[in-house]
Design an enzyme around this catalytic site. Structure first.
Site, mmCIF file in Angstrom:
data_model
loop_
_atom_site.group_PDB
_atom_site.id
_atom_site.type_symbol
_atom_site.label_atom_id
_atom_site.label_comp_id
_atom_site.label_asym_id
_atom_site.label_seq_id
_atom_site.Cartn_x
_atom_site.Cartn_y
_atom_site.Cartn_z
ATOM 1 N N GLY A 186 0.823 -1.198 0.000
ATOM 2 C CA GLY A 186 0.000 0.000 0.000
ATOM 3 C C GLY A 186 0.857 1.248 0.000
ATOM 4 N N SER A 187 0.321 2.322 0.552
ATOM 5 C CA SER A 187 1.014 3.613 0.514
ATOM 6 C C SER A 187 2.138 3.680 1.539
ATOM 7 C CB SER A 187 0.017 4.745 0.796
ATOM 8 O OG SER A 187 -0.362 4.727 2.168
ATOM 9 N N LYS A 197 2.692 6.139 3.496
ATOM 10 C CA LYS A 197 2.168 6.745 4.727
ATOM 11 C C LYS A 197 1.633 5.666 5.666
ATOM 12 C CE LYS A 197 -1.420 9.897 6.439
ATOM 13 N NZ LYS A 197 -2.609 10.699 6.082
ATOM 14 N N VAL A 198 0.808 4.771 5.140
ATOM 15 C CA VAL A 198 0.275 3.691 5.971
ATOM 16 C C VAL A 198 1.384 2.695 6.311
ATOM 17 C CG1 VAL A 198 -1.438 1.846 6.118
ATOM 18 C CG2 VAL A 198 -2.016 3.989 4.971
ATOM 19 N N GLY A 199 2.268 2.455 5.351
ATOM 20 C CA GLY A 199 3.381 1.541 5.584
ATOM 21 C C GLY A 199 4.259 1.968 6.741
ATOM 22 N N GLU A 251 5.726 -3.434 0.841
ATOM 23 C CA GLU A 251 5.788 -3.120 -0.590
ATOM 24 C C GLU A 251 4.967 -1.849 -0.786
ATOM 25 O OE1 GLU A 251 7.661 -4.633 -2.681
ATOM 26 O OE2 GLU A 251 8.242 -6.372 -1.487
ATOM 27 N N CYS A 307 1.925 0.892 -8.609
ATOM 28 C CA CYS A 307 3.047 1.450 -7.841
ATOM 29 C C CYS A 307 4.291 1.646 -8.702
ATOM 30 C CB CYS A 307 3.366 0.560 -6.639
ATOM 31 S SG CYS A 307 3.711 -1.168 -7.080
#
Length: 486
Positions: free
Chosen positions: A232-233, A235-237, A254, A288
């Site tokens: 995912g993003s 920011k969330v990662g 990833e 991505c």
């Protein structure tokens, strides 16, 4: 296809299909026509706990199962995907707004990764390592981590769920999968149904359809999973990694990208145009690895730009069910608004729109922008939509500097008549992956996949799956007797 959305709109926990017990539903919409496909009552913290406990119970016996027997499940799963390819393709088109071309691309890769999972079951090998102590035998065993939590995204949900779920299972682990809220069927319960029908023992794979508004960090904080695989993003990662670290878990991340496709002065311009258009606009740019930036040497910039713009103008935007459609809808209205915002911000900063696509609901036509100021933040961020930035440069040194001038480092490509020139260029770029004379969007089952900088931590595919989803255990045997100082 429709039966997928009615039959699979449930939670899958401990081998049973059951409704969630949350107080609200996730509504699954078709992003093209906003048709309601399904509603899923969300899973609560209690159901997340039940899913992890089920995986924990089932995993021990699964790990002890002969790996030759384990691999039979993946052989059957592969046959089922082949048999159900048309229905799964229809589901991808309906739930994601993926075009026919995109659905075929995703299913092709999904089958390749299932083939690799068949072999992965037999891949773990132990070692015997010498000891400085006489009579000591050091054995190093490669063992499953136990239970893996998988969080998958909305853009390639079937593939990217399978990509972690299948290897983790093949290597002897249990799994709990949390799909993205926009793709709960294709990215979640469809995967569970596939493995259920392939004969995977109940409890080993669980799917919880839920939202952080309901469960907070319970999915990643839970004491059972030892590894969280997140796509995912960034920011969330970053949040996932922080929570995992606080709870002594391993995270495989990833994350996003801001890849560049570079056209050097000796490139085959027509071929570079084809590669660049695909790399930017495949699946509406919601990839991505997509080429956010197209960097072109000034020596060929005019020719490239003219041909690039001409080709982009031919891309048909519309109903993803129509085989001639190249650009389908983005996943939801907030994504459409975000892409529109990027274009408006670029124009406000002084960019020129060579192609200025219109936006109708979730259909975002492609745009091509040039003349963006060198210090624009837009050149350094991920743009998850059909917008290309054309950036001219003078010579290789400037190209290298521009490509690296981003917090991301996932993929990229360079076009040149001299392959070794391309390889030497690629070596200077801070990315996990880079391609010479090709597009930026690639994934293969046995090649390490992952990024540098804000694009992630760790690798997936092939032998790197062993690093992701197993751990090493040292067992020593003392033949004879040790001497002790007291």
């Amino acid at each position: 296809m429709s039966s997928y959305f009615t039959d699979l709109a449930q939670q899958y926990i401990d081998g049973e299909w059951r409704p969630g017990t949350g107080s609200w539903d996730i509504i699954d919409f078709n992003p093209y026509d906003n048709e309601k496909l399904a509603s899923v009552t969300i899973a609560t913290v209690d159901e997340v706990d039940a899913a992890y406990r089920a995986a924990e119970r089932a995993q021990k016996q699964w790990a002890a199962t002969n790996p030759y027997a384990r691999r039979g499940v993946f052989e059957k799963a592969l046959r089922l995907v082949e048999e159900r390819e048309e229905e799964i393709s229809e589901a991808i088109v309906a739930e994601l707004g993926g075009t026919r071309l995109k659905a075929a691309f995703e299913l092709h890769l999904a089958k390749e990764f299932l083939r690799e999972a068949v072999h992965l079951a037999l891949r773990p090998e132990g070692r015997i390592i010498p000891s400085p102590v006489d009579g000591k035998e050091n054995r190093v065993y490669r063992v499953p981590v136990g239970v893996v939590g998988v969080i998958s995204p909305f853009n390639f949900p079937f593939l990217l769920s399978l990509k972690s779920v299948a290897p983790a299972l093949a290597l002897g682990n249990g799994v709990v999968l949390k799909p993205h809220q926009n793709t709960p069927i294709v990215g979640g319960t469809l995967v569970a149904k596939l493995f259920e029908d392939a004969g995977l023992p109940g409890g080993l794979l669980n799917v919880v359809v839920t939202d952080i508004a309901e469960i907070g960090d319970a999915f990643i904080e839970h004491p059972v999973p030892k590894v969280i695989s997140f796509t995912g993003s960034d920011k969330v990662g970053r949040h996932v990694a922080t929570v995992c670290a606080a709870h002594f878990k391993r995270s495989v991340l990833e994350l996003g990208g801001n890849s560049a496709l570079v056209v050097l002065d000796d490139a085959d311009v027509d071929y570079a145009v084809d590669a660049a258009v695909f790399s930017r606009y495949v699946h509406q740019g919601q990839v991505c690895m997509a080429a956010n930036r197209v960097l072109v040497d000034r020596a060929v910039a005019d020719e490239f730009t003219e041909k690039f713009v001409a080709k982009v103008r031919t891309l048909k935007t519309g109903d993803p069910r129509d085989p001639s459609t190249v650009i389908g809808p983005v996943i939801n209205s907030s994504q459409a608004d975000a892409v529109s915002g990027v274009v408006e911000q670029a124009l406000a900063e002084g960019a020129t729109a060579l192609v200025h696509g219109t936006v109708t609901d979730n259909l975002v036509e492609p745009s091509v922008l040039t003349g963006l100021p060198a210090d624009s933040a837009l050149l350094r961020q991920e743009v998850f939509g059909p917008v290309a930035f054309l950036v001219p440069f003078d010579g290789e040194e400037e190209a290298v500097r521009l490509v690296n001038d981003t917090p991301y480092g996932l993929s990229g490509a360079v076009h040149t008549a001299d392959v070794e020139r391309g390889v030497n260029f690629a070596k200077r770029i801070d990315t996990g992956m880079f391609h010479v004379n090709d597009g930026t969007v690639h994934d293969e089952p046995i090649v390490p996949f992952g990024g540098e900088k804000h694009s992630g931590v760790g690798r997936l595919n092939g032998d790197t799956m062993l690093d992701a989803f197993t751990t090493q255990k040292w067992i020593s045997v003392q033949h004879g007797r040790s001497g002790f100082p007291f």
